[in-house]
Design a protein around this motif. Structure first.
Motif, PDB file in Angstrom:
ATOM      1  N   GLY A 215       0.830  -1.206   0.000  1.00  0.00           N
ATOM      2  CA  GLY A 215       0.000   0.000   0.000  1.00  0.00           C
ATOM      3  C   GLY A 215       0.858   1.248   0.000  1.00  0.00           C
ATOM      4  O   GLY A 215       2.041   1.216  -0.347  1.00  0.00           O
ATOM      5  N   LYS A 216       0.245   2.359   0.408  1.00  0.00           N
ATOM      6  CA  LYS A 216       0.983   3.620   0.475  1.00  0.00           C
ATOM      7  C   LYS A 216       0.602   4.364   1.746  1.00  0.00           C
ATOM      8  O   LYS A 216      -0.483   4.183   2.304  1.00  0.00           O
ATOM      9  CB  LYS A 216       0.683   4.495  -0.745  1.00  0.00           C
ATOM     10  CG  LYS A 216      -0.752   4.968  -0.846  1.00  0.00           C
ATOM     11  CD  LYS A 216      -0.953   5.862  -2.053  1.00  0.00           C
ATOM     12  CE  LYS A 216      -2.406   6.332  -2.154  1.00  0.00           C
ATOM     13  NZ  LYS A 216      -2.612   7.213  -3.323  1.00  0.00           N
ATOM     14  N   ILE A 217       1.530   5.218   2.220  1.00  0.00           N
ATOM     15  CA  ILE A 217       1.316   5.956   3.459  1.00  0.00           C
ATOM     16  C   ILE A 217       0.280   7.056   3.230  1.00  0.00           C
ATOM     17  O   ILE A 217       0.424   7.891   2.339  1.00  0.00           O
ATOM     18  CB  ILE A 217       2.637   6.554   3.972  1.00  0.00           C
ATOM     19  CG1 ILE A 217       3.572   5.421   4.411  1.00  0.00           C
ATOM     20  CG2 ILE A 217       2.387   7.505   5.141  1.00  0.00           C
ATOM     21  CD1 ILE A 217       4.904   5.879   4.940  1.00  0.00           C
ATOM     22  N   LYS A 218      -0.759   7.019   4.068  1.00  0.00           N
ATOM     23  CA  LYS A 218      -1.852   7.988   3.948  1.00  0.00           C
ATOM     24  C   LYS A 218      -1.762   9.099   4.984  1.00  0.00           C
ATOM     25  O   LYS A 218      -2.166  10.232   4.731  1.00  0.00           O
ATOM     26  CB  LYS A 218      -3.190   7.259   4.072  1.00  0.00           C
ATOM     27  CG  LYS A 218      -4.400   8.111   3.770  1.00  0.00           C
ATOM     28  CD  LYS A 218      -5.669   7.282   3.817  1.00  0.00           C
ATOM     29  CE  LYS A 218      -6.886   8.138   3.494  1.00  0.00           C
ATOM     30  NZ  LYS A 218      -8.144   7.331   3.537  1.00  0.00           N
ATOM     31  N   SER A 219      -1.235   8.776   6.173  1.00  0.00           N
ATOM     32  CA  SER A 219      -1.070   9.789   7.217  1.00  0.00           C
ATOM     33  C   SER A 219       0.102   9.402   8.112  1.00  0.00           C
ATOM     34  O   SER A 219       0.490   8.226   8.172  1.00  0.00           O
ATOM     35  CB  SER A 219      -2.344   9.943   8.053  1.00  0.00           C
ATOM     36  OG  SER A 219      -2.630   8.750   8.752  1.00  0.00           O
ATOM     37  N   LEU A 220       0.653  10.384   8.813  1.00  0.00           N
ATOM     38  CA  LEU A 220       1.838  10.167   9.647  1.00  0.00           C
ATOM     39  C   LEU A 220       1.635  10.773  11.029  1.00  0.00           C
ATOM     40  O   LEU A 220       0.997  11.811  11.180  1.00  0.00           O
ATOM     41  CB  LEU A 220       3.076  10.807   9.004  1.00  0.00           C
ATOM     42  CG  LEU A 220       3.752  10.067   7.852  1.00  0.00           C
ATOM     43  CD1 LEU A 220       4.761  10.977   7.170  1.00  0.00           C
ATOM     44  CD2 LEU A 220       4.437   8.810   8.368  1.00  0.00           C
ATOM     45  N   ASP A 221       2.197  10.104  12.032  1.00  0.00           N
ATOM     46  CA  ASP A 221       2.252  10.644  13.391  1.00  0.00           C
ATOM     47  C   ASP A 221       3.653  10.371  13.929  1.00  0.00           C
ATOM     48  O   ASP A 221       3.927   9.329  14.522  1.00  0.00           O
ATOM     49  CB  ASP A 221       1.190   9.997  14.283  1.00  0.00           C
ATOM     50  CG  ASP A 221       1.133  10.637  15.668  1.00  0.00           C
ATOM     51  OD1 ASP A 221       1.963  11.534  15.934  1.00  0.00           O
ATOM     52  OD2 ASP A 221       0.270  10.238  16.467  1.00  0.00           O
ATOM     53  N   LEU A 222       4.564  11.339  13.694  1.00  0.00           N
ATOM     54  CA  LEU A 222       5.960  11.173  14.095  1.00  0.00           C
ATOM     55  C   LEU A 222       6.207  11.536  15.549  1.00  0.00           C
ATOM     56  O   LEU A 222       7.336  11.413  16.031  1.00  0.00           O
ATOM     57  CB  LEU A 222       6.846  12.038  13.184  1.00  0.00           C
ATOM     58  CG  LEU A 222       6.764  11.719  11.686  1.00  0.00           C
ATOM     59  CD1 LEU A 222       7.679  12.642  10.893  1.00  0.00           C
ATOM     60  CD2 LEU A 222       7.114  10.264  11.419  1.00  0.00           C
ATOM     61  N   LYS A 223       5.166  11.983  16.258  1.00  0.00           N
ATOM     62  CA  LYS A 223       5.317  12.364  17.663  1.00  0.00           C
ATOM     63  C   LYS A 223       4.781  11.295  18.613  1.00  0.00           C
ATOM     64  O   LYS A 223       4.883  11.453  19.830  1.00  0.00           O
ATOM     65  CB  LYS A 223       4.601  13.691  17.931  1.00  0.00           C
ATOM     66  CG  LYS A 223       5.181  14.863  17.151  1.00  0.00           C
ATOM     67  CD  LYS A 223       4.438  16.147  17.472  1.00  0.00           C
ATOM     68  CE  LYS A 223       5.013  17.325  16.691  1.00  0.00           C
ATOM     69  NZ  LYS A 223       4.290  18.593  16.996  1.00  0.00           N
ATOM     70  N   LYS A 224       4.219  10.254  18.071  1.00  0.00           N
ATOM     71  CA  LYS A 224       3.631   9.225  18.913  1.00  0.00           C
ATOM     72  C   LYS A 224       4.721   8.418  19.621  1.00  0.00           C
ATOM     73  O   LYS A 224       5.772   8.147  19.045  1.00  0.00           O
ATOM     74  CB  LYS A 224       2.754   8.290  18.073  1.00  0.00           C
ATOM     75  CG  LYS A 224       1.939   7.294  18.896  1.00  0.00           C
ATOM     76  CD  LYS A 224       1.014   6.502  18.005  1.00  0.00           C
ATOM     77  CE  LYS A 224       0.202   5.484  18.808  1.00  0.00           C
ATOM     78  NZ  LYS A 224      -0.660   6.142  19.801  1.00  0.00           N
ATOM     79  N   LEU A 225       4.463   8.060  20.844  1.00  0.00           N
ATOM     80  CA  LEU A 225       5.414   7.280  21.637  1.00  0.00           C
ATOM     81  C   LEU A 225       4.870   5.869  21.842  1.00  0.00           C
ATOM     82  O   LEU A 225       3.667   5.665  21.909  1.00  0.00           O
ATOM     83  CB  LEU A 225       5.640   7.950  23.001  1.00  0.00           C
ATOM     84  CG  LEU A 225       6.280   9.354  22.963  1.00  0.00           C
ATOM     85  CD1 LEU A 225       6.320   9.949  24.368  1.00  0.00           C
ATOM     86  CD2 LEU A 225       7.669   9.279  22.365  1.00  0.00           C
ATOM     87  N   PRO A 226       5.740   4.862  21.916  1.00  0.00           N
ATOM     88  CA  PRO A 226       7.216   4.958  21.912  1.00  0.00           C
ATOM     89  C   PRO A 226       7.818   5.040  20.508  1.00  0.00           C
ATOM     90  O   PRO A 226       9.005   5.328  20.369  1.00  0.00           O
ATOM     91  CB  PRO A 226       7.626   3.664  22.595  1.00  0.00           C
ATOM     92  CG  PRO A 226       6.549   2.699  22.230  1.00  0.00           C
ATOM     93  CD  PRO A 226       5.288   3.484  22.183  1.00  0.00           C
ATOM     94  N   THR A 227       7.033   4.766  19.446  1.00  0.00           N
ATOM     95  CA  THR A 227       7.582   4.836  18.087  1.00  0.00           C
ATOM     96  C   THR A 227       6.622   5.593  17.190  1.00  0.00           C
ATOM     97  O   THR A 227       5.421   5.701  17.469  1.00  0.00           O
ATOM     98  CB  THR A 227       7.796   3.426  17.508  1.00  0.00           C
ATOM     99  OG1 THR A 227       6.550   2.735  17.471  1.00  0.00           O
ATOM    100  CG2 THR A 227       8.792   2.624  18.341  1.00  0.00           C
TER     101      THR A 227
END
Length: 262
Positions: A215-227
């Motif tokens: 598939g393909k990336i639709k949304s991102l959350d780079l601040k979520k913990l732990p990853t």
């Protein structure tokens, strides 16, 4: 007296007809033609009742024709899909040639979890075989009978697939979310990814061959913990699966192990 009666005999009919015409015109003017319409309907109603009405058998025949036309359209569509699938199968080497199959069962309460296909062990299918459709990876053969197989879909909450970002090589684990999208958890805290990046199976995966489109990336959350996490839109039409191909279980050599997240 004799002259008056003779005159009336000669002119009486004309006067009566003239009076009838004038009276009729007055009535039509007062009633706006309603009386004339009632008279016309009263005359023509018996004639309309004598005309034959469509028979129930004719109506059933028309419905049957429409049903057959719909079936023809559906068969033509299925024939086209099957030809495309067979052309794809014939291009594969005989040793790894996939097995075409069709979805024959899917429950409303587990729509995103599994499907049943019309091929089983009698066709050479075994547990662990890989299932694909137009667009890429669909899932994994979970159980087999002689004539059917149950497929665990990528969208199942139990599904886990090692994937990589084709553009940068960033890796992670893709989990099902009971929808047309999956949740990708990256191994890196800040991976090199962006919206629209294509996701495929990685060399870490022991269940699927490496390099299969997912598939393909639709949304991102780079601040979520732990990853960091991302929402991935699946390429295959998992929402409405029809024809699929079943591939032998991969024999991927284990060259690397994924890093352990803290």
């Amino acid at each position: 007296m004799f002259i008056s009666r003779r005159w009336w005999e000669q002119r009486g009919l004309q006067i009566g007809l003239l009076g009838l015409v004038i009276g009729s015109a007055w009535v039509l003017r007062q009633t706006q033609g309603a009386l004339l319409l009632d008279v016309y309907e009263g005359i023509t109603r018996p004639l309309q009742m004598l005309q034959p009405s469509p028979m129930p058998q004719e109506n059933r025949s028309d419905a049957k024709v429409l049903e057959l036309q719909a079936q023809i359209v559906e068969l033509e569509s299925q024939n086209k899909k099957l030809k495309q699938l067979l052309n794809y199968v014939e291009k594969e080497p005989p040793v790894t040639r996939p097995i075409p199959a069709r979805t024959v069962g899917r429950g409303a309460d587990n729509w995103w979890q599994q499907v049943t296909i019309n091929r089983g062990s009698s066709s050479g299918i075994k547990e662990g075989f890989v299932v694909k459709a137009d667009g890429g990876l669909v899932g994994l053969i979970e159980s087999v009978t002689p004539n059917t197989s149950r497929v665990l879909l990528l969208s199942d909450l139990k599904s886990q697939v090692g994937v990589t970002v084709s553009r940068t090589g960033a890796k992670g684990v893709l989990r099902g979310d009971s929808s047309a999208e999956g949740v990708l958890e990256f191994y890196e805290k800040v991976p090199n990814v962006k919206l629209g990046d294509v996701i495929s199976t990685s060399t870490y995966s022991q269940k699927f061959p490496a390099g299969m489109a997912v598939g393909k990336i639709k949304s991102l959350d780079l601040k979520k913990l732990p990853t960091s996490v991302a929402k991935v839109e699946f390429f295959p039409p998992i929402r409405s699966l029809d024809w699929v191909t079943v591939h032998p279980k991969p024999q991927n050599p284990i060259v690397n192990q994924p890093p352990k997240s803290n």
